[in-house]
Scaffold this active site. Structure first.
Site, short mmCIF file in Angstrom:
data_model
loop_
_atom_site.label_atom_id
_atom_site.label_comp_id
_atom_site.label_asym_id
_atom_site.label_seq_id
_atom_site.Cartn_x
_atom_site.Cartn_y
_atom_site.Cartn_z
N ASP A 61 14.55 -0.60 -2.34
CA ASP A 61 13.50 -1.55 -2.71
C ASP A 61 13.52 -2.03 -4.16
O ASP A 61 12.47 -2.16 -4.80
CB ASP A 61 12.12 -0.94 -2.41
N CYS A 79 8.55 5.28 -1.69
CA CYS A 79 9.63 4.94 -0.75
C CYS A 79 10.86 5.82 -0.92
O CYS A 79 11.55 6.12 0.07
CB CYS A 79 9.97 3.46 -0.84
N LYS A 127 12.88 -3.16 5.91
CA LYS A 127 12.07 -2.08 6.48
C LYS A 127 10.59 -2.41 6.34
O LYS A 127 10.16 -2.88 5.28
CB LYS A 127 12.40 -0.74 5.80
C1 C5J Z 1 7.91 1.47 -2.62
C2 C5J Z 1 5.55 1.10 -2.67
N1 C5J Z 1 9.07 0.81 -2.49
N2 C5J Z 1 5.38 1.86 -3.74
N3 C5J Z 1 6.78 0.82 -2.20
O1 C5J Z 1 7.86 2.57 -3.12
O2 C5J Z 1 4.60 0.62 -2.12
#
Ligand code: C5J
Length: 235
Positions: free
Chosen positions: A32, A170, A137
């Site tokens: 991400d 994540c 995802k």
């Molecule tokens: C991730 C989030 N990628 N913190 N998303 O950690 O909402």
């Protein structure tokens, strides 16, 4: 057989002990690294976070990505986000928190966390190359609602090197999912980031605690020094 005799095994100094993997059976997973989480004015900031906390992840992760490409690792980039009609967005996730803008609303970089929007995509510094997996995802973990399990099976991957953001959300969810599925995961401490310094520290401690309850932790320099072609990796 000792590691020195078994040239096919790479050994990386790590906590709680050496992390060993077989080249050709390892994937670099980059979680991400999207504009919505990293850029000023993106979703991360609308949640009240200091996105500057994540900026330090980019240079070491660029070096690791270059080395992974050099050593022909399987490379998997993930993006958290949803279909434009938001049909894969649970109401509970939409309602969560008190952001100034919610998922699907239009922000500075387009509709927040919606596939196809500028903000949903990966930052330029870590842009995927053709042939690398880009995995969309809908959840926090990279296995939930995706075909990551099949991708890893097809590529005969046994071990994961996990990077990206955010450490306690994540990254953690993905490493826990991987552990439950039988993968060994090494998390690179300087290639994962959190908006909260204390979550970064404790999040990393939690992974390697109790003898590596769900993974291993090292830093990018230790990995790069251990790679099969360190001269290329460190260039
Ligand atoms: C991730 C989030 N990628 N913190 N998303 O950690 O909402």
């Amino acid at each position: 057989m000792s590691d020195s005799l078994d040239a096919t095994v790479v050994t990386v100094p790590a906590e709680p002990g050496p992390f060993r993997y077989t080249p050709g059976r390892v994937a670099l997973v980059i979680i991400d690294m999207q504009r919505d989480f990293l850029l000023p004015g993106g979703f991360g900031e609308t949640l009240g976070n200091d996105v500057g906390q994540l900026a330090g992840v980019v240079p070491p992760l660029q070096r690791v990505l270059a080395a992974a490409r050099d050593t022909q690792m399987t490379i998997i980039h993930t993006r958290e986000g949803h279909r434009p009609d938001l049909s894969d967005l649970p109401a509970a996730k939409l309602r969560r928190g008190e952001p100034s803008l919610r998922i699907g609303d239009t922000g500075r970089y387009g509709r927040i966390l919606v596939r196809g929007e500028y903000g949903h995509d990966i930052i330029d510094e870590l842009a995927p190359l053709p042939g690398e997996v880009v995995l969309d995802k809908p959840g926090k973990g990279a296995f939930y609602g995706t075909d990551l399990g099949d991708i890893l099976l097809d590529a005969e991957v046994e071990s994961l090197i996990v990077t990206g953001v955010t450490t306690e959300v994540c990254v953690h969810t993905t490493v826990r999912e991987a552990n439950d599925r039988g993968y060994e995961a090494l998390v690179l401490s300087d290639c994962v980031g959190s908006y909260f310094p204390e979550f970064q520290r404790v999040g990393l401690d939690m992974i390697a605690a109790q003898g590596g309850i769900f993974g291993w932790v090292t830093d990018s320099s230790s990995l790069l020094a251990a790679l099969p072609h360190p001269a290329a990796a460190l260039a």
